[in-house]
Design a protein around this motif. Structure first.
Motif, PDB file in Angstrom:
ATOM      1  N   ILE A 194       5.776  -8.507  11.368  1.00 57.00           N
ATOM      2  CA  ILE A 194       5.041  -8.166  13.299  1.00 57.00           C
ATOM      3  C   ILE A 194       4.529  -9.926  13.315  1.00 57.00           C
ATOM      4  N   SER A 195       4.404  -9.345  14.253  1.00 56.75           N
ATOM      5  CA  SER A 195       3.997 -10.851  15.613  1.00 56.75           C
ATOM      6  C   SER A 195       2.708 -10.151  16.132  1.00 56.75           C
ATOM      7  N   GLU A 196       2.093  -9.217  16.377  1.00 59.75           N
ATOM      8  CA  GLU A 196       1.214  -9.372  16.611  1.00 59.75           C
ATOM      9  C   GLU A 196       0.422  -7.911  15.627  1.00 59.75           C
ATOM     10  N   PRO A 197      -1.186  -7.429  16.172  1.00 63.06           N
ATOM     11  CA  PRO A 197      -1.882  -6.537  15.593  1.00 63.06           C
ATOM     12  C   PRO A 197      -1.122  -5.100  15.626  1.00 63.06           C
ATOM     13  N   LEU A 198      -1.419  -4.657  14.294  1.00 66.02           N
ATOM     14  CA  LEU A 198      -0.505  -3.479  14.112  1.00 66.02           C
ATOM     15  C   LEU A 198      -1.241  -2.246  13.840  1.00 66.02           C
ATOM     16  N   ARG A 199      -1.508  -1.515  14.320  1.00 68.53           N
ATOM     17  CA  ARG A 199      -2.203   0.295  14.102  1.00 68.53           C
ATOM     18  C   ARG A 199      -1.220   1.332  12.989  1.00 68.53           C
ATOM     19  N   ILE A 200      -2.275   1.238  11.670  1.00 67.48           N
ATOM     20  CA  ILE A 200      -0.967   1.210  10.865  1.00 67.48           C
ATOM     21  C   ILE A 200      -1.525   3.082   9.806  1.00 67.48           C
ATOM     22  N   PHE A 201      -2.630   2.820  11.018  1.00 70.50           N
ATOM     23  CA  PHE A 201      -3.377   4.301  10.245  1.00 70.50           C
ATOM     24  C   PHE A 201      -4.607   4.731  10.815  1.00 70.50           C
ATOM     25  N   ALA A 227       1.200  -1.015  -0.407  1.00 72.75           N
ATOM     26  CA  ALA A 227       0.307  -0.263   0.405  1.00 72.75           C
ATOM     27  C   ALA A 227       0.720   0.940   0.127  1.00 72.75           C
ATOM     28  N   PRO A 228       0.943   2.295  -0.693  1.00 69.25           N
ATOM     29  CA  PRO A 228       1.159   3.198  -1.186  1.00 69.25           C
ATOM     30  C   PRO A 228       1.841   4.209   0.599  1.00 69.25           C
ATOM     31  N   TYR A 229       0.501   3.684   1.131  1.00 64.80           N
ATOM     32  CA  TYR A 229       1.214   4.696   3.022  1.00 64.80           C
ATOM     33  C   TYR A 229       2.202   4.148   3.657  1.00 64.80           C
ATOM     34  N   LEU A 230       1.991   3.114   3.380  1.00 68.46           N
ATOM     35  CA  LEU A 230       3.246   1.726   3.989  1.00 68.46           C
ATOM     36  C   LEU A 230       4.362   2.079   3.353  1.00 68.46           C
ATOM     37  N   VAL A 231       4.827   2.041   1.913  1.00 68.70           N
ATOM     38  CA  VAL A 231       6.002   2.812   1.618  1.00 68.70           C
ATOM     39  C   VAL A 231       6.052   3.884   1.815  1.00 68.70           C
ATOM     40  N   GLU A 232       5.558   4.815   1.187  1.00 69.72           N
ATOM     41  CA  GLU A 232       6.127   6.278   1.842  1.00 69.72           C
ATOM     42  C   GLU A 232       6.630   7.014   3.269  1.00 69.72           C
ATOM     43  N   ASN A 233       5.494   6.723   4.511  1.00 65.23           N
ATOM     44  CA  ASN A 233       5.747   6.010   5.515  1.00 65.23           C
ATOM     45  C   ASN A 233       7.038   4.792   6.495  1.00 65.23           C
ATOM     46  N   HIS A 234       7.624   3.585   5.054  1.00 65.84           N
ATOM     47  CA  HIS A 234       8.697   3.351   5.865  1.00 65.84           C
ATOM     48  C   HIS A 234       7.651   1.625   6.692  1.00 65.84           C
TER      49      HIS A 234
END
Length: 276
Positions: free
Chosen positions: A175-182, A162-169
């Motif tokens: 990951i081994s547990e849930p992560l809030r990414i946005f 996803a562009p947001y993940l790429v742009e924000n590295h």
């Protein structure tokens, strides 16, 4: 009593633009028969890849470039990459026809298409897709909606790239547990996750708009389904809803998305229509 002559009904001609998991499923349903509709054309980025299974349909549709679909059909089902939305939708609505748009996020970047449809008596349809309860949201919006909040939890595979993940590295592959990414608005989510969050845009268009609809996105390594939870507070009702969608062959998209389009198409010629 004098006999009343009935005018013969002409089937509406349907084209499908894009033959990924959603487009393929819609084509198959149309080929099996939906009352009042006839599949006449398809378009794909790599037509040769689909020739074999298309030839095994009961009626083989014409394989056409996008720019030729409008002349051939009355309705187009857009199942293509979001960058192609304008080229698919504009000719149809500009000629007073109907475009069913699955890449709803692209409408936020090309909102002039709505004006084009209005001026020419065309119509853009955003199907319910992977959500539930849009009828309730639409009804509440006739009054006053105070807030709409959505939380999406997806398997890691459906979010990678996803562009947001790429742009924000943001690396989610390990990951081994849930992560809030946005966390942000539906408009921001549509830009950052164009292949994932058309559901959020559909929700926002049904309710209080993309800038007031708020959203959280979580990557969950244990998740096997695309999970959406929505909370709405309005002057007519307060309600919440959740859905857990089984991914299609494309992990970014739930199986129910194609079924939602098919349900809409069946409503067009149905003697009984249930829902707003």
């Amino acid at each position: 009593m004098a006999n009343v002559l009935k005018r013969p009904r002409t089937d509406l001609r349907v084209a499908v633009a894009g033959l990924g998991p959603i487009g393929t499923r819609v084509v198959q349903a149309l080929d099996q028969g939906i009352d009042g509709l006839a599949l006449v054309a398809v378009s794909a980025q790599n037509p040769g890849k689909h020739q074999c299974w298309l030839r095994h349909l009961q009626t083989t549709p014409a394989v056409l470039p996008i720019e030729a679909l409008c002349e051939a059909a009355d309705i187009v089902i857009e199942c293509a990459p979001s960058r192609l939305v304008r080229s698919i939708v504009a000719p149809f609505v500009g000629n007073g026809k109907t475009a069913v748009v699955l890449s709803a996020g692209a409408l936020l970047e090309h909102d002039d298409l709505i004006d084009l449809a209005r001026q020419n008596r065309g119509q853009i349809v955003v199907p319910t897709g992977a959500l539930i309860g849009l009828d309730a949201v639409t009804a509440a919006a006739v009054g006053t909606i105070h807030s709409v909040r959505m939380m999406t939890r997806k398997p890691v595979a459906g979010l990678i790239g996803a562009p947001y993940l790429v742009e924000n590295h943001i690396d989610i592959e390990h990951i081994s547990e849930p992560l809030r990414i946005f966390e942000g608005t539906a408009r921001e989510a549509a830009k950052g996750f164009p292949a994932n969050l058309n559901v959020a845009v559909a929700l926002s268009l049904a309710g209080i708009g993309p800038d007031r609809t708020t959203l959280e996105i979580w990557a969950d390594p244990a998740a096997t389904r695309n999970i959406h939870r929505i909370e709405v507070d309005s002057d007519s009702a307060r309600f919440s809803m959740s859905i857990e969608n089984i991914p299609s062959e494309n992990p970014k998209t739930g199986r129910i998305t194609a079924l939602s389009v098919i349900a809409y198409l069946r409503k067009l010629g149905a003697a009984l229509r249930v829902g707003t």
